[in-house]
Design an enzyme around this catalytic site. Structure first.
Site, PDB file in Angstrom:
ATOM      1  N   HIS A  81      -9.236   8.617  -9.326  1.00 54.25           N
ATOM      2  CA  HIS A  81      -9.400   8.890  -7.890  1.00 54.25           C
ATOM      3  C   HIS A  81      -8.996  10.322  -7.576  1.00 54.25           C
ATOM      4  O   HIS A  81      -8.029  10.847  -8.127  1.00 54.25           O
ATOM      5  CB  HIS A  81      -8.584   7.915  -7.049  1.00 54.25           C
ATOM      6  CG  HIS A  81      -9.282   6.605  -6.846  1.00 54.25           C
ATOM      7  ND1 HIS A  81      -8.631   5.457  -6.457  1.00 54.25           N
ATOM      8  CD2 HIS A  81     -10.595   6.259  -6.953  1.00 54.25           C
ATOM      9  CE1 HIS A  81      -9.502   4.472  -6.353  1.00 54.25           C
ATOM     10  NE2 HIS A  81     -10.694   4.932  -6.648  1.00 54.25           N
ATOM     11  N   ASP A 101      -7.513  11.716  -5.154  1.00 54.37           N
ATOM     12  CA  ASP A 101      -6.165  12.021  -4.659  1.00 54.37           C
ATOM     13  C   ASP A 101      -5.132  11.950  -5.777  1.00 54.37           C
ATOM     14  O   ASP A 101      -3.945  12.120  -5.540  1.00 54.37           O
ATOM     15  CB  ASP A 101      -5.781  11.120  -3.480  1.00 54.37           C
ATOM     16  CG  ASP A 101      -5.835   9.652  -3.822  1.00 54.37           C
ATOM     17  OD1 ASP A 101      -5.180   8.850  -3.126  1.00 54.37           O
ATOM     18  OD2 ASP A 101      -6.547   9.295  -4.778  1.00 54.37           O
ATOM     19  N   HIS A 144      -5.260   7.847 -12.897  1.00 51.85           N
ATOM     20  CA  HIS A 144      -6.619   7.317 -12.788  1.00 51.85           C
ATOM     21  C   HIS A 144      -7.532   8.316 -12.103  1.00 51.85           C
ATOM     22  O   HIS A 144      -7.060   9.366 -11.658  1.00 51.85           O
ATOM     23  CB  HIS A 144      -6.644   5.970 -12.048  1.00 51.85           C
ATOM     24  CG  HIS A 144      -6.181   6.037 -10.620  1.00 51.85           C
ATOM     25  ND1 HIS A 144      -4.876   6.235 -10.269  1.00 51.85           N
ATOM     26  CD2 HIS A 144      -6.875   5.943  -9.451  1.00 51.85           C
ATOM     27  CE1 HIS A 144      -4.785   6.233  -8.957  1.00 51.85           C
ATOM     28  NE2 HIS A 144      -5.961   6.057  -8.428  1.00 51.85           N
ATOM     29  N   GLU A 159       4.194   3.910  -6.078  1.00 53.97           N
ATOM     30  CA  GLU A 159       3.480   4.248  -4.855  1.00 53.97           C
ATOM     31  C   GLU A 159       3.836   3.206  -3.798  1.00 53.97           C
ATOM     32  O   GLU A 159       3.953   2.030  -4.103  1.00 53.97           O
ATOM     33  CB  GLU A 159       1.959   4.201  -5.102  1.00 53.97           C
ATOM     34  CG  GLU A 159       1.483   5.197  -6.129  1.00 53.97           C
ATOM     35  CD  GLU A 159       1.245   6.582  -5.553  1.00 53.97           C
ATOM     36  OE1 GLU A 159       1.117   6.712  -4.326  1.00 53.97           O
ATOM     37  OE2 GLU A 159       1.190   7.540  -6.326  1.00 53.97           O
ATOM     38  N   ASP A 213      -1.459   4.217  -8.838  1.00 55.34           N
ATOM     39  CA  ASP A 213      -1.865   3.112  -7.970  1.00 55.34           C
ATOM     40  C   ASP A 213      -2.054   1.873  -8.831  1.00 55.34           C
ATOM     41  O   ASP A 213      -2.596   1.956  -9.921  1.00 55.34           O
ATOM     42  CB  ASP A 213      -3.196   3.425  -7.259  1.00 55.34           C
ATOM     43  CG  ASP A 213      -3.009   4.438  -6.149  1.00 55.34           C
ATOM     44  OD1 ASP A 213      -4.021   5.032  -5.720  1.00 55.34           O
ATOM     45  OD2 ASP A 213      -1.869   4.652  -5.711  1.00 55.34           O
TER      46      ASP A 213
END
Lengths: 361, 617
Positions: free
Chosen positions: B69, B71, B67, B202, B177
């Site tokens: 993000h 990080d 995704h 995760e 995530d």
């Protein structure tokens, strides 16, 4: 393709109205059904939950937001952290936090578990001693580093954790005659200790006895009450003076032990139909650490709070109705935070743990 | 046995950056390529030299991004354009659309605000995205002949996916995530019973029990209401594709219910961006949003209106949603500069802010901000932080394991070093292994390949009816089978393991086990039997029977009395198959040991024993 959220709109109203009623409100979901909780100091919560045959005990850190004080709102740390955890052999009904571990009264017996600290390599809570096997959900308490358990006043066991030795005592050593006349049965509903004394609440009648283990005799007994039946539980205020008893038929009594030949007042709560079968197990009464308040739960979906000093009329001081899931069959337990004013924790059998601070009048 | 090899890349024990190398069935895959936002030097990027020095193309079969993000994708342009990678990069469509937006934002802050050199450029971001191949949910994508991948819905943010990877009979699932509870604008993660050999999940919130969405929203509403009640202004800097939609719905509903008249605004840029992307990716949101979208524009609210810059000078309370989310530029920063000196006002920060931004500074308690033109702003307004990010906690992880039924679980990027209890729970309740590697530490997950084989009926019947386990050409089953504590003979007979002796025939894509005799017939082969005979000369002057007897004792001692039988004075039989003959060969004796091909091991062993015992000095 994925699960959709639903049914949230109906709760909007309750949440909006909560602004006026609560300073703080937090809700958490634990896996399984919560059967018991106890606070360890101000910042740790021990919680027992069950899923089928899996029973676990968790040591949680209380979120800073809750301890930070009234209305701290959007503080970062608002979640419970799982510090340590472990499996228990049975369903835990009572939790007694000690220095290095915890004693539990379970469906399979009474056990002592050690809790690792932050310096230990592991985070697993381990069974260290089986104190008593094959006894179901015995009332337990500890005073002067000694554990007390039993279901009848004539046959209570004291257990020393360090020497692992036990001794049988009778809480009615002398004057059995005079006592037995008044006490229908010696079956113990619950045990509590304060300032080294053991407070006993008897089933069926809800009568209260105070035992001094150091002098090994009964100090006092509360005014005799005709048995109403059912299970009874009790709590004792910090000073040791106020004693509250609560029966599974919904009767709450408040005593001042300085004047034990009468009670201050009593009040009847209605036990809701769907909760009648569970009220025996789940009734819970607590005296608040300040403000002289008393709270009860186990007879419906709510926690009812009343003032000690005034003779309560029909209105309660506050009713917490945050446990709103239709699936709830019982409110397992609730407790007050030892320092924060008006702050309570409550838990139900769907795994909901709530921390709430109601607005004082 | 084949293994799946997993190495989380990174420097030290830090979390906050996802980049996992996986080798499965001989293929190398990189899962996510995140940047650590806490560092300003090379430590923010994963250590790609672990794979090889220089260009990575030959060493990776593909890269998968879960995704948008930072990080999880922040280091992607650095990897593809500065380290070098020209292979395929897979991600969902929304991720492909949104990654460059965030990367560009971050790049701008790094270069313009923090004055960094040697950072990837805008054209590098574009070149990087050209290598991207988009995937649709539940579509099987053939990366090459042996490797296929499939994306599942992960919730969490728009376009987030979990990936199922398969090479031959080995498979794994990487979650990125995800969250298991639906919210106002996204659904919850979903996966079928794909039974992967390994589930990589995760575990950042694995040891957390999170406060409910409802209560966070409640606090948010309360804060906003309290502020406007005292006449203050509330600034909410947002990322156009974050939770702004949710928050607007929340406030609009509340305003309506409480009959509030205080004006609320959103900036036009925000509305345009959000509308554009939501229109593109409407299928990625939940049912409720889609329903509303059909009837009206995303940003058509009853109480929230478009903002004009001049409004920020208006007196009285108001609420404003403005981009960008980290207060590093644009309208949100302009409004902030205006409102910050007033202690009645409030700014509510939506979550993570990159170092160097005003957002980051005020979240860390800065009381004064200096700008390039020597302008300083006093920060007197209330600074609040809110996080509505949706992650799976311990309960969610257990749910995902229950749904997907993996054979092994790996927890990555857990902040809490101690997760022994969670591991124990997973191992006990699902009866599977749970791994928790440190950054840079490689884990090998053994994978058992199951091959389905037909068995001939006659062979099965023969095996079932054969009396227990001793004798025959088969070595004896261990004595633990015959333990005294086992139940009645009839019961243990049925449960006792039996060894099947047959021939595996692979013909016409079909694999079968048949009995030995059946196999001769079917394959049209004449059975041959090989028998070996060894002779040992022994210096022994006594009579033959004596030597036979001695050998009998010796072998009984070594193998167990039941194994050795004396056939007659000069012949022994071992395990009913190996013959030992003793002959008189004046002046010495000769011992003949004879065994068939199948008893090679036993024969050799006997030979050794006898030779060792009668070693010529």
């Amino acid at each position: 393709m994925y699960y959709d959220g639903g049914g949230e709109d109906s709760d909007d109203e309750w949440f909006y109205s909560s602004f006026k009623r609560y300073d703080d409100l937090s809700m958490y979901n634990v896996q399984g059904s919560i059967s018991s909780m106890a606070l360890k100091g101000n910042s740790k919560l021990l919680l027992a939950s069950s899923r089928g045959q899996h029973h676990e005990i968790l040591e949680l850190s209380v979120p800073k937001k809750i301890i930070a004080g009234k209305d701290s709102g959007l503080t970062r740390d608002r979640d419970f952290g799982v510090l340590t955890g472990g499996y228990t052999t049975g369903l835990v009904k009572r939790i007694l936090p000690l220095q290095v571990g915890v004693v539990t009264s379970e469906s399979t017996g009474i056990n002592f578990y050690s809790i690792p600290n932050s310096l230990d390599d592991t985070d697993i809570i381990m069974l260290k001693q089986v104190i008593k096997k094959d006894v179901e959900s015995y009332p337990i308490t500890d005073a002067n580093s000694v554990l007390y358990y039993g279901i009848d006043i004539s046959d209570v066991v004291t257990y020393d954790l360090s020497s692992e030795t036990s001794k049988n005592i009778s809480l009615v050593p002398d004057s059995t005659e005079t006592l037995s006349k008044e006490i229908n049965s010696g079956a113990i509903g619950d045990l509590c200790s304060k300032h080294g004394n053991i407070y006993i609440c008897l089933n069926h009648s809800g009568n209260v006895l105070i035992f001094d283990p150091r002098k090994n005799h009964l100090l006092q007994k509360g005014v005799y009450c005709e048995p109403l039946g059912g299970r009874w539980t009790l709590d004792v205020g910090d000073s040791g003076h106020y004693v509250a008893t609560f029966g599974s038929k919904g009767c709450l009594r408040l005593y001042d032990s300085r004047n034990f030949n009468k009670f201050l007042w009593n009040k009847d709560f209605k036990v809701q139909e769907e909760f009648k079968s569970k009220s025996d197990e789940c009734i819970c009464v607590r005296l608040s650490p300040h403000n002289n308040l008393v709270s009860v739960s186990g007879i419906d979906r709510n926690i009812h709070i009343s003032g000690i000093n005034e003779i309560p009329k029909d209105n309660n001081l506050f009713i917490h109705d945050g446990h709103r899931d239709r699936e709830i069959q019982s409110i397992s337990t609730h407790l007050w935070h030892p320092e924060q004013e008006n702050l309570l924790f409550s838990a139900d059998d769907t795994g909901q743990l709530q921390a709430w601070r109601f607005k004082g009048s | 046995m084949p293994d799946i090899k997993v190495t989380p890349l990174g420097a030290g024990q830090d979390v906050g950056r996802s980049c996992i190398l996986v080798t499965i069935g001989g293929k190398n895959i990189m899962l996510d390529c995140g940047m650590h936002m806490g560092y300003n030097d090379e430590r923010r990027f994963p250590d790609f030299e672990y794979i090889t020095e220089g260009n990575l193309t030959e060493h990776l079969d593909c890269v998968i991004i879960s995704h948008f993000h930072l990080d999880h994708c922040g280091a992607l342009p650095y990897m593809t354009e500065m380290v070098g990678y020209n292979g395929p990069i897979y991600m969902t469509q929304p991720t492909k659309a949104l990654c460059p937006v965030l990367l560009e934002d971050m790049r701008k802050v790094a270069v313009e605000r923090k004055g960094e050199t040697n950072f990837f450029t805008s054209s590098m971001i574009k070149d990087c995205m050209k290598k991207v191949i988009t995937v649709t949910l539940h579509e099987i994508v053939q990366v090459n002949k042996d490797l296929e991948i499939k994306a599942y819905y992960a919730g969490h943010v728009l376009g987030a996916a979990m990936f199922h990877i398969r090479v031959g009979s080995q498979s794994l699932v990487y979650t990125g995530d995800y969250n298991m509870t639906p919210d106002r604008h996204l659904g919850a993660a979903w996966i079928d019973k794909c039974r992967p050999d390994l589930l990589i999940t995760e575990s950042t919130y694995a040891t957390t029990i999170r406060d409910s969405k409802r209560c966070r929203e409640r606090d948010f509403l309360k804060k906003v209401h309290d502020c406007i009640d005292r006449g203050g202004k509330v600034l909410i800097p947002v990322f156009a594709l974050g939770r702004v939609q949710e928050l607007c719905i929340l406030l609009d509903t509340y305003w309506d219910r409480m009959n509030l008249k205080v004006p609320m605004y959103f900036t036009m840029g925000l509305a345009e961006t959000a509308n554009k992307y939501y229109r593109m990716f409407i299928t990625w949101t939940n049912q409720k949003i889609r329903r509303t979208f059909v009837h009206r524009n995303m940003f058509d609210f009853k109480h929230i209106k478009p903002f004009d810059k001049s409004y920020m000078d208006n007196p009285g309370p108001m609420v404003v949603f403005a981009t960008p989310g980290m207060l590093h530029a644009g309208l949100s920063l302009a409004v902030f500069k205006k409102w910050a000196p007033n202690s009645n006002n409030m700014v509510i920060m939506p979550g993570y802010c990159v170092q160097g931004t005003v957002g980051h500074k005020i979240l860390n308690g800065a009381e004064k901000i200096e700008f390039e033109n020597r302008q300083t702003v006093e920060v007197k307004l209330a600074v609040e932080y809110m996080s509505f990010s949706a992650h799976a906690d311990a309960k969610g992880i257990m749910q995902l394991i229950r749904h997907s039924e993996p054979k092994n679980v790996m927890l990555v990027h857990g902040e809490n070093a101690k997760m022994d209890f969670l591991k124990q729970k997973i191992m006990q309740e699902f009866n599977i292994n749970c791994y928790k590697p440190a950054n840079g530490e490689t884990n090998y997950i053994p994978v058992s390949s199951n091959l389905l084989v037909d068995v001939s009926l006659s062979l099965l019947k023969q095996t079932m009816s054969s009396s227990s386990t001793s004798g025959g050409t088969v070595p004896a089953v261990s004595s633990s089978m015959m333990s005294p504590s086992s139940s009645s003979p009839e019961e243990s007979e049925a449960k006792r393991k039996k060894v099947l002796h047959g021939v595996l025939i692979m013909k016409n894509n079909n694999v079968r086990i048949v009995g030995v005799n059946e196999a001769w017939g079917e394959l049209g082969i004449t059975p041959h039997q090989l028998r070996f005979t060894e002779r040992i000369e022994i210096d022994d002057l006594g009579p033959v029977p004596a030597l036979t007897s001695t050998l009998h004792s010796l072998l009984s001692q070594k193998l167990g009395a039941s194994q050795v039988q004396a056939v007659n004075e000069y012949q022994l039989s071992v395990a009913d198959t190996v013959c030992i003959n003793v002959q008189d060969d004046e002046p010495t004796k000769t011992v003949f040991i004879s065994w068939t091909h199948q008893d090679e091991a036993l024969g050799s062993k006997l030979l050794e024993i006898i030779k060792a015992n009668y070693k010529k000095t």
